[in-house]
Design a protein around this motif. Structure first.
Motif, PDB file in Angstrom:
ATOM      1  N   ILE A   1       6.431   4.443  60.499  1.00 33.29           N
ATOM      2  CA  ILE A   1       7.600   4.614  59.619  1.00 33.29           C
ATOM      3  C   ILE A   1       8.081   3.288  59.046  1.00 33.29           C
ATOM      4  O   ILE A   1       8.821   3.260  58.058  1.00 33.29           O
ATOM      5  CB  ILE A   1       8.762   5.301  60.371  1.00 33.29           C
ATOM      6  CG1 ILE A   1       9.214   4.459  61.568  1.00 33.29           C
ATOM      7  CG2 ILE A   1       8.383   6.695  60.803  1.00 33.29           C
ATOM      8  CD1 ILE A   1      10.456   4.990  62.255  1.00 33.29           C
ATOM      9  N   TYR A   2       7.634   2.180  59.656  1.00 32.04           N
ATOM     10  CA  TYR A   2       8.026   0.853  59.165  1.00 32.04           C
ATOM     11  C   TYR A   2       7.046   0.309  58.124  1.00 32.04           C
ATOM     12  O   TYR A   2       7.258  -0.784  57.599  1.00 32.04           O
ATOM     13  CB  TYR A   2       8.119  -0.137  60.329  1.00 32.04           C
ATOM     14  CG  TYR A   2       9.241   0.170  61.298  1.00 32.04           C
ATOM     15  CD1 TYR A   2      10.535  -0.295  61.071  1.00 32.04           C
ATOM     16  CD2 TYR A   2       9.010   0.918  62.452  1.00 32.04           C
ATOM     17  CE1 TYR A   2      11.562  -0.016  61.958  1.00 32.04           C
ATOM     18  CE2 TYR A   2      10.032   1.204  63.350  1.00 32.04           C
ATOM     19  CZ  TYR A   2      11.308   0.730  63.093  1.00 32.04           C
ATOM     20  OH  TYR A   2      12.323   1.005  63.976  1.00 32.04           O
ATOM     21  N   GLY A   3       5.987   1.067  57.857  1.00 32.86           N
ATOM     22  CA  GLY A   3       5.004   0.616  56.878  1.00 32.86           C
ATOM     23  C   GLY A   3       4.237  -0.595  57.368  1.00 32.86           C
ATOM     24  O   GLY A   3       3.908  -0.704  58.554  1.00 32.86           O
ATOM     25  N   VAL A   4       3.965  -1.518  56.460  1.00 31.30           N
ATOM     26  CA  VAL A   4       3.199  -2.717  56.787  1.00 31.30           C
ATOM     27  C   VAL A   4       3.896  -3.538  57.862  1.00 31.30           C
ATOM     28  O   VAL A   4       3.263  -4.135  58.734  1.00 31.30           O
ATOM     29  CB  VAL A   4       2.987  -3.582  55.520  1.00 31.30           C
ATOM     30  CG1 VAL A   4       2.265  -4.878  55.873  1.00 31.30           C
ATOM     31  CG2 VAL A   4       2.190  -2.802  54.483  1.00 31.30           C
ATOM     32  N   ARG A   5       5.233  -3.547  57.828  1.00 27.53           N
ATOM     33  CA  ARG A   5       5.997  -4.350  58.785  1.00 27.53           C
ATOM     34  C   ARG A   5       5.834  -3.869  60.218  1.00 27.53           C
ATOM     35  O   ARG A   5       6.061  -4.617  61.166  1.00 27.53           O
ATOM     36  CB  ARG A   5       7.482  -4.338  58.418  1.00 27.53           C
ATOM     37  CG  ARG A   5       7.802  -5.061  57.117  1.00 27.53           C
ATOM     38  CD  ARG A   5       9.293  -5.049  56.847  1.00 27.53           C
ATOM     39  NE  ARG A   5       9.803  -3.686  56.683  1.00 27.53           N
ATOM     40  CZ  ARG A   5      11.085  -3.389  56.475  1.00 27.53           C
ATOM     41  NH1 ARG A   5      11.980  -4.372  56.412  1.00 27.53           N
ATOM     42  NH2 ARG A   5      11.470  -2.132  56.329  1.00 27.53           N
TER      43      ARG A   5
END
Length: 222
Positions: free
Chosen positions: A206-210
């Motif tokens: 859910i945080y994507g690339v981070r």
């Protein structure tokens, strides 16, 4: 004759139902939180008559209502609760739950609903997943002792292993829903931390690339 019999039966059932529902009875009950702590000054509303009474210092109440009536329990900081009245009800128990709002426990205390304050706060922390980190001197001290599977390297937290040749594998930091950097951890007091969650793998998507290196999610006591 059959039509007359059916009509007579219907009239009898209707009159019987009206009689049952209109029969007034006195009921007594108690409103609790965490199965043992009384909720004081909670509003108890009888659905059929709209009459409202309050619980006493022991969380107890009594009222007049109909059989199969409903009692609506409302108190600040708690979810609304409905008690169903039954004919053989001698002692009704309303078991409230804290509302999913910020500082629900403190709201309940401020509104005068709780007299056993210390016990209530301890149980609220227990059921909310809060931990007491006050014995530690810093956030990194918490990580070393409470999360031994994690690594600390060059002041960073590693969830998946040591840093690679191509860059840091340091986990990202989130405090109260806001992504921040490691510098923010130095000013974070352990006594002000309510919960620490390590988010990794598919949960971190859910945080994507981070979220690639995982996320250390910190929730403070607001």
């Amino acid at each position: 004759m059959k039509a007359i019999f059916k009509l007579t039966s219907i009239i009898f059932l209707v009159l019987y139902s009206i009689c049952c529902f209109s029969q007034s009875i006195e009921v007594r009950g108690k409103v609790l939180i965490f199965d043992s702590i009384p909720v004081v000054n909670a509003n108890i509303t009888v659905k059929s008559t709209k009459e409202t009474i309050k619980t006493n210092h022991l969380g107890e109440f009594k009222c007049e209502c109909n059989i199969k009536d409903k009692l609506i329990v409302i108190a600040k900081g708690f979810n609304k609760y409905t008690i169903k009245v039954k004919k053989k009800s001698n002692k009704l128990i309303g078991k409230l739950k804290l509302a999913k709002i910020p500082n629900a426990a403190e709201v309940a205390i401020d509104k005068g609903h709780i007299l056993m304050v210390d016990s209530f706060r301890d149980l609220a922390k227990k059921y909310s997943g809060q931990k007491d980190y006050s014995k530690y001197t810093s956030f990194m001290d918490i990580i070393r002792n409470e999360f031994p599977s994690l690594q600390i390297s060059n002041g960073e937290i590693i969830i998946r292993g040591k840093s690679s040749f191509y860059g840091s594998n340091a986990a990202n930091i989130e405090i109260d829903g806001v992504m921040t950097d490691y510098a923010a951890l130095s000013s974070l007091s352990p006594t002000n931390i309510a919960k620490i969650v390590i988010v990794k793998g598919s949960d971190a998507a859910i945080y994507g690339v981070r979220g690639g290196n995982g996320v250390v999610k910190i929730i403070t006591k607001k």
